[in-house]
Enzyme design. Structure first.
Site: not given
Ligand code: F6R
Length: 612
Positions: A2, A27, A73, A99-100, A485, A489, A492, A508, A607
């Site tokens: 949010c 976000r 959100w 927010n929250g 990673e 990517k 997501e 395994h 985000k």
């Molecule tokens: C993946 C991604 C998320 C963040 C995670 C932690 O591309 O962006 O997995 O890495 O939400 O966020 P931060 O780094 O802001 O604590």
């Protein structure tokens, strides 16, 4: 997650709020809304994008100079028009954005229902605004005091902004566990979840701290503590960020722009910190905790998602260079499992946003147990940056695309420098080795530059991947975290199911999945466990898996086994994640574009994950 925006001044509030909401889109959100006050309250809100919200506004409506806005959100109740913020109290006087999560919402709701309050939405926010109205009536106090008294009875996390019909020249803002920044312009004031909504109006900001409430009027801002009602001397910061850095600069998506920024962002991460010829790493945050690092028996690294993956690379680096044992843990698990934390442990918390609720809570737990906590953050002024004992900013610049790219390579760069620093103070690295690694870190930006030139070849490869529903990413040693990673990517942003595995683990279990419908992306740079990976690729080939390899130039063996090869420059094995990640980011990006996905704002993702 949010986003909040607020404006009080002499200009028309509507365009400022709408532009602010657009800046907060990165976000992640599912609905949005605004409230404007000009004699009466005008509320517009709906499910979906801010463009849809814009189409709702009555073109003839009055031009208000006070208003608040929100991108939601969903937490309490599905994303729909009625659950979108702002929410209005029963007597129509108070309007809130929030927010929250209010954890004791049910007991507050029950109390209010007994007092004949009714609710139009499923949200905890609507309960909160009515609770404030109720407290104001019961206690016969000012708006500010009613908000303060109410928040003292709230359990949970919040950042709120409130305006009131009967106080047309005031905005109230308060926070606990969710970020809120106040902007100070020329006779005008702004509220934002971060500074991006008002960056084109002012760079003077005050970061509201947890447990603080601000009363904003044209006369100025007064801040008091929520629990004890004590005045707070606010510090005004001057932001260095510019507008260009949060715009797309000719790229189709923020994610692509941010992938391309990595040569520069890594330069920024190492600038003034890395001195190969002097055998030196100069980082103020590391100096501050050098006595802790010298005696540390263990390092605990905490983070979530991509930051957790960077932490795994950090584990390999720190153990390799300094021989200090490292544990890497999801912050969300750590905070709830009664972990053993010793006072001579050093905890490294990694977060791009600096606002991730689980990481923040894990830091607080570690500090309570007496551990020294070092933060690796991208966002200056963020909660994690302020909560940690010392730290290092990654200096990657604003990351807007929801999928983290340049933040990851910057985090790994900081961890590599930290590992060098520890290797030196623990006397585990020879001068020659230190110098060799430091010199090679300096070369990473130009090597990334050459990988970016492979973009169109990677785009072609992505076309062959777009039709699959599953995929496996395999790597070993330093590149096992890169496999995780790479898989994150892809899943997501393209919604293709992807798993990352250490290549040798395939036998395994996951090998059972391999057939011609399973693409396997193998990270096999030269050095380290290259030969072992070749054997792993052969195992996949024997089962007709489609193989895409990332390897060094001229590796004919890997080439002959693979359906497609991405050849990248060589580097030291320990630094290879900073290179091997780049083609995986590009590959995911192009697959997602091919599949018509919303790359910068993937479904269901935020985000900055400010709720647990
Ligand atoms: C993946 C991604 C998320 C963040 C995670 C932690 O591309 O962006 O997995 O890495 O939400 O966020 P931060 O780094 O802001 O604590």
């Amino acid at each position: 997650m949010c986003g909040i925006v607020g404006y009080l001044g002499n200009k028309e509030a509507y365009p400022i709020l709408i532009n602010g909401l657009k800046r907060l889109e990165y976000r992640g959100y599912d609905s949005s809304g605004i409230a404007l006050f000009n004699g009466d309250m005008e509320i517009y809100k709906c499910k979906g994008k801010v463009e849809r919200l814009e189409s709702l506004k009555n073109k003839d409506s009055s031009s208000a100079s006070l208003g608040i806005g929100h991108t939601r959100w969903a937490t309490h109740g599905p994303p729909n028009d009625k659950n979108a913020h702002p929410h209005v109290s029963n007597n129509g006087d108070l309007v809130i954005v929030h927010n929250g999560i209010i954890e004791n919402v049910e007991s507050l709701r029950t109390l209010l229902i007994e007092k004949n309050y009714s609710f139009k939405s499923d949200t905890d926010t609507e309960v909160l605004v009515n609770f404030i109205e109720y407290v104001q009536k019961e206690e016969k106090v000012s708006l500010e005091e009613a908000v303060r008294l109410s928040l003292n009875q709230v359990i949970g996390a919040y950042a709120i902004s409130i305006i009131s019909k009967s106080h047309p020249d005031v905005m109230i803002a308060a926070r606990l566990g969710s970020p809120l920044v106040l902007g100070l312009g020329n006779k005008e004031f702004f509220i934002g979840s971060d500074a991006t909504p008002f960056l084109d109006h002012t760079k003077k900001v005050i970061y509201l701290e947890d447990g603080e409430l601000a009363r904003i009027s044209k006369q100025g801002i007064s801040i008091r503590t929520i629990d004890s009602d004590k005045p707070v001397d606010a510090i005004i910061h001057q932001l260095q960020m510019d507008l260009e850095s949060i715009e797309k600069g000719g790229f189709e998506h923020f994610m692509l722009k941010e992938i391309y920024e990595q040569p520069t962002s890594i330069q920024n991460t190492i600038r003034g910190r890395l001195f190969p010829e002097k055998n030196e790493i100069k980082m103020a945050g590391l100096e501050m905790i050098s006595s802790n690092l010298k005696v540390a028996n263990r390092i605990i690294i905490l983070g979530c998602g991509t930051s957790w993956h960077a932490g795994l690379v950090g584990e390999y680096l720190i153990e390799e260079f300094s021989r200090v044992p490292v544990e890497v843990e999801y912050a969300s698990e750590f905070r709830y499992r009664n972990p053993v934390i010793n006072s001579n442990d050093v905890v490294i918390a990694i977060s791009q946003s600096g606002e991730t609720a689980d990481t923040l809570a894990a830091i607080k737990l570690a500090k309570e147990s007496g551990a020294c906590v070092f933060g690796i953050c991208n966002v200056v002024g963020s909660s994690i940056a302020r909560e940690t004992d010392a730290g290092a900013f990654t200096h990657a610049g604003p990351e807007i695309g929801v999928a983290s790219t340049k933040a990851f390579t910057a985090q790994v760069t900081v961890l590599a420098m930290m590992a060098l620093y520890m290797g030196k103070i623990k006397n585990k690295l020879t001068k020659t080795k230190f110098r060799e690694i430091a010199l090679e870190i300096n070369k990473i930006p130009e090597k990334i530059e050459s990988i970016l030139k492979l973009d169109s070849a990677i785009k072609t490869i992505s076309k062959s991947l777009k039709g699959f529903n599953n995929s496996l990413f395999l790597g070993r040693g330093f590149n096992f975290p890169v496999a995780l990673e790479g898989a994150l990517k892809l899943k997501e942003i393209s919604y293709i199911h992807a798993e990352g595995y250490p290549a040798a683990e395939m036998k395994h279990g996951p090998i059972a999945l391999i057939d011609k419908k399973m693409p396997i992306i193998v990270i096999a740079p030269l050095g380290g466990l290259y030969e072992k990976l070749v054997s792993n690729i052969q195992e996949v080939k024997a089962r007709k898996g489609k193989i895409i390899s990332i390897t060094g130039f001229g590796q004919s063996e890997v080439k002959s086994l693979s359906d497609a090869v991405i050849e990248i420059p060589d580097t030291l094995d320990c630094l290879s994640p900073m290179l091997t990640t780049i083609p995986l980011q590009l590959l995911s990006y192009h697959v997602a574009v091919e599949r018509g996905c919303n790359v910068d704002q993937p479904r269901n993702l935020a985000k900055s994950v400010t709720v647990e």
